[in-house]
Motif scaffolding. Structure first.
Motif, mmCIF file in Angstrom:
data_model
loop_
_atom_site.group_PDB
_atom_site.id
_atom_site.type_symbol
_atom_site.label_atom_id
_atom_site.label_comp_id
_atom_site.label_asym_id
_atom_site.label_seq_id
_atom_site.Cartn_x
_atom_site.Cartn_y
_atom_site.Cartn_z
ATOM 1 N N SER A 128 -19.020 -25.196 -30.557
ATOM 2 C CA SER A 128 -17.822 -25.179 -31.399
ATOM 3 C C SER A 128 -18.081 -25.748 -32.797
ATOM 4 C CB SER A 128 -16.694 -25.960 -30.718
ATOM 5 O OG SER A 128 -17.052 -27.325 -30.635
ATOM 6 N N LYS A 130 -19.208 -25.539 -36.228
ATOM 7 C CA LYS A 130 -19.639 -24.571 -37.234
ATOM 8 C C LYS A 130 -20.628 -25.204 -38.210
ATOM 9 C CE LYS A 130 -17.646 -20.792 -39.824
ATOM 10 N NZ LYS A 130 -16.492 -20.242 -40.523
ATOM 11 N N GLN A 133 -25.195 -24.493 -37.583
ATOM 12 C CA GLN A 133 -25.151 -23.043 -37.398
ATOM 13 C C GLN A 133 -25.979 -22.572 -36.206
ATOM 14 O OE1 GLN A 133 -25.980 -21.100 -41.105
ATOM 15 N NE2 GLN A 133 -25.575 -19.065 -40.277
ATOM 16 N N HIS A 136 -23.915 -22.614 -33.152
ATOM 17 C CA HIS A 136 -22.629 -21.909 -33.223
ATOM 18 C C HIS A 136 -22.799 -20.440 -32.816
ATOM 19 C CE1 HIS A 136 -18.485 -21.725 -34.517
ATOM 20 N NE2 HIS A 136 -18.729 -20.758 -35.354
ATOM 21 N N GLN B 208 -17.139 -22.574 -44.624
ATOM 22 C CA GLN B 208 -16.998 -23.336 -43.382
ATOM 23 C C GLN B 208 -15.565 -23.254 -42.836
ATOM 24 O OE1 GLN B 208 -19.229 -25.193 -41.511
ATOM 25 N NE2 GLN B 208 -21.029 -24.813 -42.768
#
Lengths: 308, 253
Positions: A128, A130, A133, A136, B208
């Motif tokens: 979860s 972000k 990376q 993710h 983001q």
């Protein structure tokens, strides 16, 4: 990311424990044998030790119970809730097996499903984010689930060879699961190595419109919490070697050992169990290496502010 | 409760930081530490403060970047690169990932003014919120074992016991260059909103998906070094009067 030993031990141990619980919950081992009874106790012990280890990195472990409250939004909270809920069928199954030498489908299957759900929650904590990376991606929970299943089957094979059930079947299943897990993990790593960073020093500073951005001066001379926690770096040459070690010890050695055992069939059960034990130890070392790399190789977005 | 407010907050209190003006003096960094070590929550501890390996929790830090335009060269060799001082603190994001990951409910975003805070009595110090923040806005206090972050000086901005002029975040109040501004970014008529509209205020790492409230004003365009007026060269031709006589006499010596 900083590879904290408590988290590496937690994810490895609880992965093995929950994996073993899944196999036991499916009734693949004979509940009347001593080996299966020990397996039940070991599964719960590994899960418990893993969970205890995970509280070691907390700043205020005495408040850990509060982590059960935010299951609506937080995967870490969901993991906590699921791990406690899962203990109910696991303890029930263990009791029925150890005391009454029986297998009950209801707590067994419930334990299997909840064990997998708990591992999924653990994986989703990382997935979860972000800001990291490499984590993710849906491949992250796929790897965690497959590694848990594979690890559980390797441990179950050991107990099957020690007299707990159909050893050849479990050994073949373990080999297949190991191969599937390492194929998924190879895809995960390829994704990590080839991904184009979504955040760069240019987007992090908003100065990309002017030109190429390079850190000129850090905000401080020494390390800080951020560089310590998120700035961990591993030399590429060592990462490649460690990856090789992880694949060989975590995958190749146990696959070959278990397949040889499955083909040779029942030699002496003591020798077979010892061989399976070597396969398990090799797998554990490989998994610890894999988990160490999972953290050490992942790059956090904040490093765009630190030239890292 | 670590779910984000369901509706957009009526106020969006935050900072506007002018990268054209910041001189990188670190006064805001020091005043932030000074105010917050005695204010909201646990003191901002330092580890080995007088030793060789000093470190500590800070809620505001200034990085300095060098920006090199396409075809430009780095400082010290030729002159197109420019230095930008870059203050960084919590951006009080609308979609704050640090809030939703919190397992205990310690991390929350206030529904009325959008300030993101940590309830330190509930924080277990797991550090997941610091992992979730792409900006590095949160730092663990290693002495208290709880997560620290910018509170937007909540104990100043609503504090009626201090003079009205001081009811601003410590970093804003102390900035000698006026590079930091505080206000309501939900109100289009506020000074900070007008500044953002006029100067093209930007989000950090918009990719983001955090939707930060704090905005950064980009440095203004600079004229190339080559087109600046050159320094006068050594030349005495065309001198008249006393200076012509002096030039002539000195040449003869």
């Amino acid at each position: 990311m900083h590879p904290a030993p408590s988290i590496i031990i937690f994810t490895t141990l609880s992965g093995l424990g929950y994996g073993l619980a899944v196999v036991l919950g499916l009734g693949l081992l004979d509940p009347a044998t001593l080996a299966t009874k020990i397996a039940h106790v070991l599964a719960i012990a590994m899960i418990g030790a893993g969970l205890m280890s995970s509280t070691l990195h907390l700043g205020n472990p005495q408040r850990a119970w509060r982590a059960l409250s935010q299951w609506r939004s937080s995967w870490l909270s969901r993991e906590g809730v699921m791990s406690i809920v899962t203990f109910v069928p696991l303890l029930w199954s263990a009791w029925v097996c150890v005391i009454e030498s029986r297998y009950l489908a209801l707590p067994g299957l419930a334990g299997s499903v909840l064990s997998l759900a708990t591992v999924f929650c653990t994986a989703m904590i990382y997935t979860s984010l972000k800001s990291v990376q490499a984590w993710h991606t849906p491949l992250t929970p796929a790897c965690y689930l497959l590694f848990a299943a594979a690890g559980g089957l390797v441990v179950a094979s050991l107990f099957a060879f020690a007299g707990g059930g159909n050893a050849s079947l479990l050994a073949v299943l373990a080999a297949v699961a190991l191969m599937a897990a390492w194929i998924a993990k190879t895809a995960w790593r390829r994704n990590m190595l080839t991904l184009v960073p979504i955040s760069t020093p240019e987007t992090a500073t908003g100065l990309g419109a002017i030109g190429k951005v390079r850190l000129f001066e850090r905000p401080h001379v020494m390390e800080n919490y951020l560089t310590h926690e998120m700035g961990f770096k591993i030399a590429r040459k060592h990462a490649a070697k460690l990856w090789g070690i992880a694949v060989v010890l975590g995958g190749a050695v146990p696959v070959v050992a278990l397949l040889v055992l499955a083909i040779v069939g029942q030699v002496s059960s003591a020798i077979a169990a010892m061989f399976a034990c070597v396969a398990l130890l090799s797998h554990i070392i490989g998994m610890l290496t894999e988990r160490w790399l999972f953290f050490a190789e992942a790059r956090h977005a904040v490093m765009n502010y630190y030239n890292g | 409760m670590t779910s984000l407010p369901a509706l957009p907050t009526p106020k969006k209190l935050g900072l506007v930081i002018d990268l054209d003006v910041c001189v990188g003096c670190h006064a805001c960094v020091v005043n932030c530490k000074e105010w917050n070590t005695g204010g909201y929550g646990a003191a901002l501890s330092d580890q080995d403060p007088y030793g060789a390996d000093v470190s500590g929790a800070w809620l505001n830090r200034i990085h300095t970047f060098e920006v090199v335009p396409q075809g430009g060269e780095i400082v010290g060799e030729a002159g197109e690169a420019r230095i930008v001082h870059f203050p960084k603190s919590c951006l009080h994001c609308e979609d704050a990932p640090c809030v939703t990951v919190c397992p205990t409910g310690a991390s929350y975003k206030r529904a009325d003014d959008g300030i993101v805070l940590v309830d330190e009595d509930m924080c277990i110090g797991c550090g997941l919120c610091a992992w979730a923040c792409p900006y590095g806005a949160r730092e663990m206090d290693l002495a208290a074992g709880v997560m620290k972050k910018c509170t937007l000086c909540i104990d100043r901005i609503y504090n009626e016991t201090i003079a009205e002029i001081d009811r601003q975040p410590a970093c804003v109040r102390t900035c000698p260059a006026n590079a930091r501004h505080f206000g309501d970014l939900a109100d289009p008529s506020s000074a900070v909103s007008i500044m953002v509209a006029e100067r093209g205020g930007m989000d950090l790492m918009p990719e983001q998906g955090t939707r930060p409230v704090n905005k950064y004003l980009p440095p203004r365009a600079r004229k190339p070094l080559a087109s600046s007026t050159p320094l006068p060269k050594e030349d005495t031709t065309g001198a008249t009067g006393f200076f012509a006589w002096l030039d002539d006499m000195l040449d003869r010596i």
